[in-house]
Design a protein around this motif. Structure first.
Motif, PDB file in Angstrom:
ATOM      1  N   GLY A 133       9.578 -21.994  65.332  1.00 41.45           N
ATOM      2  CA  GLY A 133       9.472 -22.511  66.692  1.00 41.45           C
ATOM      3  C   GLY A 133       9.315 -21.409  67.718  1.00 41.45           C
ATOM      4  N   LEU A 134       9.692 -20.183  67.353  1.00 42.13           N
ATOM      5  CA  LEU A 134       9.552 -19.066  68.285  1.00 42.13           C
ATOM      6  C   LEU A 134       8.085 -18.712  68.523  1.00 42.13           C
ATOM      7  CD1 LEU A 134      12.504 -16.838  67.033  1.00 42.13           C
ATOM      8  CD2 LEU A 134      12.438 -18.304  69.050  1.00 42.13           C
ATOM      9  N   ASN A 135       7.196 -19.166  67.650  1.00 45.36           N
ATOM     10  CA  ASN A 135       5.762 -18.927  67.818  1.00 45.36           C
ATOM     11  C   ASN A 135       5.029 -20.184  68.284  1.00 45.36           C
ATOM     12  OD1 ASN A 135       5.986 -16.255  66.857  1.00 45.36           O
ATOM     13  ND2 ASN A 135       5.920 -16.984  64.760  1.00 45.36           N
ATOM     14  N   PHE A 136       5.781 -21.227  68.585  1.00 46.55           N
ATOM     15  CA  PHE A 136       5.177 -22.519  68.867  1.00 46.55           C
ATOM     16  C   PHE A 136       4.309 -22.510  70.128  1.00 46.55           C
ATOM     17  CE2 PHE A 136       5.287 -27.124  69.813  1.00 46.55           C
ATOM     18  CZ  PHE A 136       4.748 -27.556  68.617  1.00 46.55           C
ATOM     19  N   THR A 137       4.731 -21.807  71.160  1.00 47.10           N
ATOM     20  CA  THR A 137       3.942 -21.740  72.394  1.00 47.10           C
ATOM     21  C   THR A 137       2.561 -21.167  72.114  1.00 47.10           C
ATOM     22  OG1 THR A 137       5.937 -21.489  73.724  1.00 47.10           O
ATOM     23  CG2 THR A 137       3.862 -20.830  74.742  1.00 47.10           C
ATOM     24  N   GLU A 138       2.512 -20.089  71.342  1.00 44.21           N
ATOM     25  CA  GLU A 138       1.218 -19.508  70.987  1.00 44.21           C
ATOM     26  C   GLU A 138       0.386 -20.487  70.158  1.00 44.21           C
ATOM     27  OE1 GLU A 138       4.007 -17.710  70.998  1.00 44.21           O
ATOM     28  OE2 GLU A 138       3.577 -15.805  71.968  1.00 44.21           O
ATOM     29  N   GLY A 139       1.057 -21.222  69.255  1.00 44.85           N
ATOM     30  CA  GLY A 139       0.345 -22.198  68.435  1.00 44.85           C
ATOM     31  C   GLY A 139      -0.253 -23.323  69.259  1.00 44.85           C
ATOM     32  N   GLY A 148      -7.063 -24.166  72.970  1.00 41.45           N
ATOM     33  CA  GLY A 148      -8.145 -23.265  73.342  1.00 41.45           C
ATOM     34  C   GLY A 148      -7.802 -22.322  74.475  1.00 41.45           C
ATOM     35  N   ILE A 149      -6.534 -22.146  74.763  1.00 38.75           N
ATOM     36  CA  ILE A 149      -6.102 -21.240  75.824  1.00 38.75           C
ATOM     37  C   ILE A 149      -6.082 -19.823  75.274  1.00 38.75           C
ATOM     38  CG2 ILE A 149      -4.182 -20.576  77.335  1.00 38.75           C
ATOM     39  CD1 ILE A 149      -3.393 -23.579  77.339  1.00 38.75           C
ATOM     40  N   ARG A 150      -6.726 -18.911  75.955  1.00 39.51           N
ATOM     41  CA  ARG A 150      -6.750 -17.510  75.553  1.00 39.51           C
ATOM     42  C   ARG A 150      -6.156 -16.666  76.673  1.00 39.51           C
ATOM     43  NH1 ARG A 150      -7.255 -19.893  71.591  1.00 39.51           N
ATOM     44  NH2 ARG A 150      -9.068 -20.034  70.261  1.00 39.51           N
ATOM     45  N   ASN A 151      -5.306 -15.735  76.292  1.00 39.09           N
ATOM     46  CA  ASN A 151      -4.650 -14.851  77.234  1.00 39.09           C
ATOM     47  C   ASN A 151      -4.260 -13.607  76.458  1.00 39.09           C
ATOM     48  OD1 ASN A 151      -2.208 -13.619  78.542  1.00 39.09           O
ATOM     49  ND2 ASN A 151      -2.628 -15.210  80.062  1.00 39.09           N
ATOM     50  N   PRO A 152      -4.453 -12.420  77.024  1.00 38.31           N
ATOM     51  CA  PRO A 152      -4.102 -11.195  76.296  1.00 38.31           C
ATOM     52  C   PRO A 152      -2.623 -11.102  75.924  1.00 38.31           C
ATOM     53  CG  PRO A 152      -4.929 -10.674  78.519  1.00 38.31           C
ATOM     54  CD  PRO A 152      -5.050 -12.149  78.334  1.00 38.31           C
ATOM     55  N   ASP A 153      -1.766 -11.849  76.619  1.00 40.52           N
ATOM     56  CA  ASP A 153      -0.336 -11.811  76.312  1.00 40.52           C
ATOM     57  C   ASP A 153       0.064 -12.805  75.222  1.00 40.52           C
ATOM     58  OD1 ASP A 153       0.136  -9.829  78.204  1.00 40.52           O
ATOM     59  OD2 ASP A 153       0.391 -11.299  79.814  1.00 40.52           O
ATOM     60  N   LEU A 154      -0.871 -13.629  74.747  1.00 41.74           N
ATOM     61  CA  LEU A 154      -0.583 -14.605  73.703  1.00 41.74           C
ATOM     62  C   LEU A 154      -1.229 -14.168  72.390  1.00 41.74           C
ATOM     63  CD1 LEU A 154      -1.239 -17.970  75.588  1.00 41.74           C
ATOM     64  CD2 LEU A 154       0.972 -16.998  74.976  1.00 41.74           C
ATOM     65  N   LEU A 155      -0.470 -14.302  71.319  1.00 44.31           N
ATOM     66  CA  LEU A 155      -1.010 -14.034  69.995  1.00 44.31           C
ATOM     67  C   LEU A 155      -1.932 -15.168  69.583  1.00 44.31           C
ATOM     68  CD1 LEU A 155       2.313 -13.056  68.169  1.00 44.31           C
ATOM     69  CD2 LEU A 155       0.560 -11.490  69.021  1.00 44.31           C
ATOM     70  N   LEU A 156      -2.950 -14.870  68.786  1.00 48.39           N
ATOM     71  CA  LEU A 156      -3.742 -15.927  68.170  1.00 48.39           C
ATOM     72  C   LEU A 156      -2.931 -16.442  66.993  1.00 48.39           C
ATOM     73  CD1 LEU A 156      -7.395 -14.552  68.211  1.00 48.39           C
ATOM     74  CD2 LEU A 156      -6.410 -16.392  69.595  1.00 48.39           C
ATOM     75  N   TYR A 157      -2.402 -17.629  67.121  1.00 51.80           N
ATOM     76  CA  TYR A 157      -1.473 -18.170  66.139  1.00 51.80           C
ATOM     77  C   TYR A 157      -1.886 -19.597  65.803  1.00 51.80           C
ATOM     78  CZ  TYR A 157       2.984 -19.587  64.088  1.00 51.80           C
ATOM     79  OH  TYR A 157       3.956 -20.044  63.239  1.00 51.80           O
TER      80      TYR A 157
END
Length: 138
Positions: free
Chosen positions: A81-87, A93-102
């Motif tokens: 769940g700690l990676n859920f926001t990135e998922g 389709g949201i891309r941001n340099p502060d988000l991992l591609l997950y």
């Protein structure tokens, strides 16, 4: 659970009509805010969120994808769940340099569980697994 099923069914109908009109495919994600545990109380099945159980960490995550109407794929990869926001961001389709591609649906177990597996293994209460309620639904 029935109200959730009805809501998802109605949402799917609305989005299917919109897809026919626009040609734009869609997907729906459902996830629970609790684990899959229950208890019997006077012969009634109730959610049991008041007792620590290993199954509190077994959270349903379902994706319904209009591009794959005839495909049913069950993945059992463990996701944190700690990676859920990135998922969710990746799914939308949201891309941001502060988000991992997950990818929540790649079928790959997270490389780290942030110590959660040890925490779950330390729970000593008896298992309280989810049950099949389909025979109770009409």
């Amino acid at each position: 659970m029935k109200k959730t099923d009805d809501f998802i069914s109605r949402l799917y109908e609305i989005l299917s009509k919109e897809e026919l009109r626009t040609g734009r495919p869609f997907s729906i994600i459902y996830f629970s805010d609790h684990g899959q545990v229950h208890k019997l109380n006077d012969g009634k099945i109730l959610l049991n969120n008041n007792v620590a159980s290993k199954f509190h960490y077994d959270i349903p995550l379902i994706k319904i994808d209009s591009d794959n109407k005839d495909l049913r794929l069950t993945l059992s990869s463990e996701k944190s769940g700690l990676n859920f926001t990135e998922g969710l961001a990746n799914w939308m389709g949201i891309r941001n340099p502060d988000l991992l591609l997950y990818d929540l649906f790649d079928g790959k177990k997270d490389p780290t569980d942030f110590g959660l597996k040890r925490k779950i293994e330390s729970i000593k209460t008896p298992p309280d697994p989810a049950i099949d309620l389909s025979s109770h639904l009409q």
